[in-house]
Design a protein around this motif. Structure first.
Motif, PDB file in Angstrom:
ATOM      1  N   GLU A  80      33.516  47.731  39.289  1.00  5.51           N
ATOM      2  CA  GLU A  80      32.972  48.371  38.090  1.00  5.51           C
ATOM      3  C   GLU A  80      32.753  49.845  38.363  1.00  5.51           C
ATOM      4  O   GLU A  80      32.249  50.232  39.423  1.00  5.51           O
ATOM      5  N   GLN A  81      33.164  50.671  37.415  1.00  4.98           N
ATOM      6  CA  GLN A  81      32.899  52.102  37.480  1.00  4.98           C
ATOM      7  C   GLN A  81      32.338  52.551  36.141  1.00  4.98           C
ATOM      8  O   GLN A  81      33.014  52.438  35.118  1.00  4.98           O
ATOM      9  N   GLU A  82      31.101  53.013  36.165  1.00  7.22           N
ATOM     10  CA  GLU A  82      30.442  53.575  34.977  1.00  7.22           C
ATOM     11  C   GLU A  82      30.575  52.660  33.758  1.00  7.22           C
ATOM     12  O   GLU A  82      30.922  53.098  32.658  1.00  7.22           O
ATOM     13  N   GLY A  83      30.310  51.384  33.970  1.00  8.19           N
ATOM     14  CA  GLY A  83      30.293  50.432  32.879  1.00  8.19           C
ATOM     15  C   GLY A  83      31.634  49.855  32.496  1.00  8.19           C
ATOM     16  O   GLY A  83      31.721  49.058  31.554  1.00  8.19           O
ATOM     17  N   ILE A  84      32.695  50.223  33.210  1.00  4.34           N
ATOM     18  CA  ILE A  84      34.032  49.682  32.931  1.00  4.34           C
ATOM     19  C   ILE A  84      34.407  48.725  34.050  1.00  4.34           C
ATOM     20  O   ILE A  84      34.312  49.070  35.237  1.00  4.34           O
ATOM     21  N   HIS A  85      34.846  47.514  33.689  1.00  5.65           N
ATOM     22  CA  HIS A  85      35.231  46.514  34.687  1.00  5.65           C
ATOM     23  C   HIS A  85      36.737  46.567  34.928  1.00  5.65           C
ATOM     24  O   HIS A  85      37.536  46.630  33.983  1.00  5.65           O
ATOM     25  N   LYS A 107      37.937  33.502  43.149  1.00  3.11           N
ATOM     26  CA  LYS A 107      36.511  33.257  43.024  1.00  3.11           C
ATOM     27  C   LYS A 107      36.093  33.337  41.562  1.00  3.11           C
ATOM     28  O   LYS A 107      36.547  34.188  40.818  1.00  3.11           O
ATOM     29  N   GLU A 108      35.206  32.431  41.165  1.00  9.59           N
ATOM     30  CA  GLU A 108      34.705  32.462  39.793  1.00  9.59           C
ATOM     31  C   GLU A 108      33.848  33.697  39.582  1.00  9.59           C
ATOM     32  O   GLU A 108      33.052  34.076  40.443  1.00  9.59           O
ATOM     33  N   LYS A 109      34.025  34.326  38.419  1.00  5.66           N
ATOM     34  CA  LYS A 109      33.294  35.546  38.084  1.00  5.66           C
ATOM     35  C   LYS A 109      32.911  35.499  36.625  1.00  5.66           C
ATOM     36  O   LYS A 109      33.690  35.013  35.788  1.00  5.66           O
ATOM     37  N   THR A 110      31.765  36.051  36.299  1.00  2.03           N
ATOM     38  CA  THR A 110      31.335  36.195  34.915  1.00  2.03           C
ATOM     39  C   THR A 110      30.731  37.594  34.757  1.00  2.03           C
ATOM     40  O   THR A 110      29.921  38.023  35.589  1.00  2.03           O
ATOM     41  N   PHE A 111      31.117  38.293  33.702  1.00  2.00           N
ATOM     42  CA  PHE A 111      30.560  39.631  33.466  1.00  2.00           C
ATOM     43  C   PHE A 111      30.570  39.903  31.975  1.00  2.00           C
ATOM     44  O   PHE A 111      31.198  39.185  31.184  1.00  2.00           O
ATOM     45  N   TYR A 112      29.898  40.981  31.591  1.00  2.00           N
ATOM     46  CA  TYR A 112      29.717  41.332  30.178  1.00  2.00           C
ATOM     47  C   TYR A 112      30.153  42.767  29.950  1.00  2.00           C
ATOM     48  O   TYR A 112      30.142  43.591  30.872  1.00  2.00           O
ATOM     49  N   TRP A 113      30.553  43.089  28.737  1.00  2.00           N
ATOM     50  CA  TRP A 113      30.911  44.461  28.394  1.00  2.00           C
ATOM     51  C   TRP A 113      30.059  44.953  27.226  1.00  2.00           C
ATOM     52  O   TRP A 113      29.401  44.185  26.547  1.00  2.00           O
ATOM     53  N   GLY A 114      30.098  46.261  27.040  1.00  2.00           N
ATOM     54  CA  GLY A 114      29.424  46.854  25.891  1.00  2.00           C
ATOM     55  C   GLY A 114      27.956  47.142  26.136  1.00  2.00           C
ATOM     56  O   GLY A 114      27.399  46.881  27.177  1.00  2.00           O
ATOM     57  N   LEU A 155      40.760  57.964  33.662  1.00  2.00           N
ATOM     58  CA  LEU A 155      39.370  57.505  33.643  1.00  2.00           C
ATOM     59  C   LEU A 155      38.528  58.306  32.652  1.00  2.00           C
ATOM     60  O   LEU A 155      37.591  57.764  32.061  1.00  2.00           O
ATOM     61  N   ALA A 156      38.853  59.576  32.449  1.00  2.00           N
ATOM     62  CA  ALA A 156      38.125  60.373  31.458  1.00  2.00           C
ATOM     63  C   ALA A 156      38.307  59.778  30.057  1.00  2.00           C
ATOM     64  O   ALA A 156      37.365  59.742  29.256  1.00  2.00           O
ATOM     65  N   ILE A 157      39.501  59.298  29.758  1.00  2.00           N
ATOM     66  CA  ILE A 157      39.757  58.654  28.467  1.00  2.00           C
ATOM     67  C   ILE A 157      38.989  57.339  28.369  1.00  2.00           C
ATOM     68  O   ILE A 157      38.328  57.050  27.364  1.00  2.00           O
ATOM     69  N   LEU A 158      39.065  56.534  29.416  1.00  2.00           N
ATOM     70  CA  LEU A 158      38.404  55.231  29.392  1.00  2.00           C
ATOM     71  C   LEU A 158      36.887  55.377  29.270  1.00  2.00           C
ATOM     72  O   LEU A 158      36.242  54.621  28.523  1.00  2.00           O
ATOM     73  N   LYS A 159      36.312  56.314  29.977  1.00  2.00           N
ATOM     74  CA  LYS A 159      34.860  56.501  29.921  1.00  2.00           C
ATOM     75  C   LYS A 159      34.408  56.907  28.517  1.00  2.00           C
ATOM     76  O   LYS A 159      33.324  56.523  28.073  1.00  2.00           O
ATOM     77  N   GLN A 160      35.242  57.661  27.827  1.00  2.00           N
ATOM     78  CA  GLN A 160      34.909  58.098  26.470  1.00  2.00           C
ATOM     79  C   GLN A 160      34.763  56.906  25.530  1.00  2.00           C
ATOM     80  O   GLN A 160      33.974  56.934  24.580  1.00  2.00           O
ATOM     81  N   TYR A 161      35.509  55.825  25.819  1.00  2.00           N
ATOM     82  CA  TYR A 161      35.509  54.659  24.936  1.00  2.00           C
ATOM     83  C   TYR A 161      35.074  53.400  25.684  1.00  2.00           C
ATOM     84  O   TYR A 161      35.495  52.300  25.359  1.00  2.00           O
ATOM     85  N   ARG A 162      34.206  53.573  26.669  1.00  2.00           N
ATOM     86  CA  ARG A 162      33.819  52.449  27.529  1.00  2.00           C
ATOM     87  C   ARG A 162      33.205  51.291  26.747  1.00  2.00           C
ATOM     88  O   ARG A 162      33.344  50.136  27.153  1.00  2.00           O
ATOM     89  N   ASN A 163      32.517  51.580  25.656  1.00  2.00           N
ATOM     90  CA  ASN A 163      31.879  50.496  24.894  1.00  2.00           C
ATOM     91  C   ASN A 163      32.893  49.625  24.149  1.00  2.00           C
ATOM     92  O   ASN A 163      32.562  48.526  23.715  1.00  2.00           O
ATOM     93  N   LYS A 164      34.110  50.130  23.995  1.00  2.00           N
ATOM     94  CA  LYS A 164      35.164  49.342  23.354  1.00  2.00           C
ATOM     95  C   LYS A 164      35.972  48.527  24.361  1.00  2.00           C
ATOM     96  O   LYS A 164      36.696  47.608  23.975  1.00  2.00           O
ATOM     97  N   ILE A 165      35.885  48.882  25.648  1.00  2.00           N
ATOM     98  CA  ILE A 165      36.767  48.290  26.651  1.00  2.00           C
ATOM     99  C   ILE A 165      36.095  47.071  27.279  1.00  2.00           C
ATOM    100  O   ILE A 165      35.084  47.190  27.987  1.00  2.00           O
ATOM    101  N   ALA A 166      36.661  45.896  27.027  1.00  2.00           N
ATOM    102  CA  ALA A 166      36.120  44.671  27.613  1.00  2.00           C
ATOM    103  C   ALA A 166      36.452  44.591  29.091  1.00  2.00           C
ATOM    104  O   ALA A 166      35.599  44.248  29.914  1.00  2.00           O
ATOM    105  N   VAL A 167      37.697  44.907  29.451  1.00  2.00           N
ATOM    106  CA  VAL A 167      38.123  44.833  30.849  1.00  2.00           C
ATOM    107  C   VAL A 167      39.500  45.477  30.974  1.00  2.00           C
ATOM    108  O   VAL A 167      40.291  45.481  30.043  1.00  2.00           O
ATOM    109  N   CYS A 168      39.762  46.029  32.158  1.00  2.00           N
ATOM    110  CA  CYS A 168      41.094  46.502  32.538  1.00  2.00           C
ATOM    111  C   CYS A 168      41.612  45.549  33.614  1.00  2.00           C
ATOM    112  O   CYS A 168      40.951  45.353  34.640  1.00  2.00           O
TER     113      CYS A 168
END
Length: 299
Positions: free
Chosen positions: A192-197, A292-299, A167-180
């Motif tokens: 969602e955790q700290e902007g990462i879906h 269930k239908e879901k819609t979300f945004y990244w970045g 998670l430390a790696i993912l948080k560093q680049y959260r703006n690049k990560i659309a979804v895991c």
């Protein structure tokens, strides 16, 4: 871009696996999916499952897969990779403007060293690690790419044995990560955790609830399979089968930085998890018979 995503078919666990895989491929074509993704716990290598490997290898739609823990229950990792034609257990590639990252969570740790799963050697261990080598590789991929990233794994990145380091790696680049996106838990859920879906993809076939609950009976499966077939599947009493083939369609809109998730509705065969004495939750996510239908945004 549209992804057709499957997880946790567990070919040998419940009846009807070939029908489910056929239905899924047909749905992917019907939905005009650009790529098919398999999140593991598929089928152990062996002559009885050769049809699985043949169907997967001959899929006419671009496709990729990650390994699940149970894929190594009857083999070592190299045997599974050879069976499905995989060159690496973790990898990355670019497809239609997205950096796709395939991860391997199938390692256990002992005395600070990570070992591959093989022949059920992981059950009593600290498990589901990426390990230091793969984490360094992941960091390098995220550092170098300028594209939005979609990460696939069997176990969720937020639940690995080394999740703090991951998670430390993912948080560093959260703006690049659309979804895991992961399988393993058999549930349909989005957290969602700290902007990462983190998206859990439902099992194609069932929910595992174990032996501490009311067991499924052959009588409850009359419309699903014969008593003879029921008896041949020794783990069937411990699951809640899903009547229909389950999967998730994931649409990625690069311009809007939007992801939309949809999928089919089904029903339980026999009683629901709650009716069988289970909490009906896994990691706080409900065991359902629908996507269930879901819609979300990244970045």
């Amino acid at each position: 871009m549209k992804l057709a995503v499957m997880a946790d078919l567990h070919v040998d666990l419940v009846p009807g696996a070939q029908r489910r895989l056929t239905d899924f491929f047909a749905a992917a074509r019907r939905e005009h999916a650009d790529m098919i993704v398999n999140l593991g716990d598929f089928a152990a290598p062996g002559p009885e499952n050769q049809w699985v490997a043949d169907m997967w290898r001959s899929c006419p739609v671009p496709h990729c897969m990650v390994l699940g823990n149970h894929d190594m229950d009857e083999s070592d990792k190299s045997g599974v990779m050879q069976f499905y034609g995989l060159k690496r257990s973790y990898d990355t590639f670019v497809f239609e403007g997205v950096q796709f990252i395939l991860l391997d969570t199938n390692h256990f740790e002992r005395n600070g060293i990570c070992y591959d799963y093989a022949y059920r050697n992981y059950f009593d261990k600290q498990r589901e690690f990426l390990g230091a080598e793969q984490r360094r590789w992941l960091l390098g991929v995220l550092e170098q790419t300028e594209l939005p990233c979609v990460l696939f794994s069997h176990e969720g990145m937020e639940n690995t044995g080394d999740k703090e380091e991951v998670l430390a790696i993912l948080k560093q680049y959260r703006n690049k990560i659309a979804v895991c996106i992961n399988g393993h838990n058999h549930v349909d859920g989005l957290t969602e955790q700290e902007g990462i879906h983190f998206l859990d993809v439902i099992s194609m076939s069932q929910h595992w609830i174990g032996e501490t609950t009311h067991l499924l009976t052959a009588e409850e499966c009359t419309d699903y399979c014969s008593e003879e077939v029921f008896r041949k599947h020794r783990w069937l009493p411990y699951v809640v089968p899903l009547a229909d083939t389950m999967y998730e369609m994931i649409e990625i809109d690069l311009e809007q930085k939007r992801i939309a998730v949809s999928g089919p509705q089904s029903s339980f065969i026999g009683k629901s998890p709650v009716e069988r004495g289970h909490s009906g939750l896994l990691n706080g996510i409900a065991m359902t018979a629908e996507v269930k239908e879901k819609t979300f945004y990244w970045g």
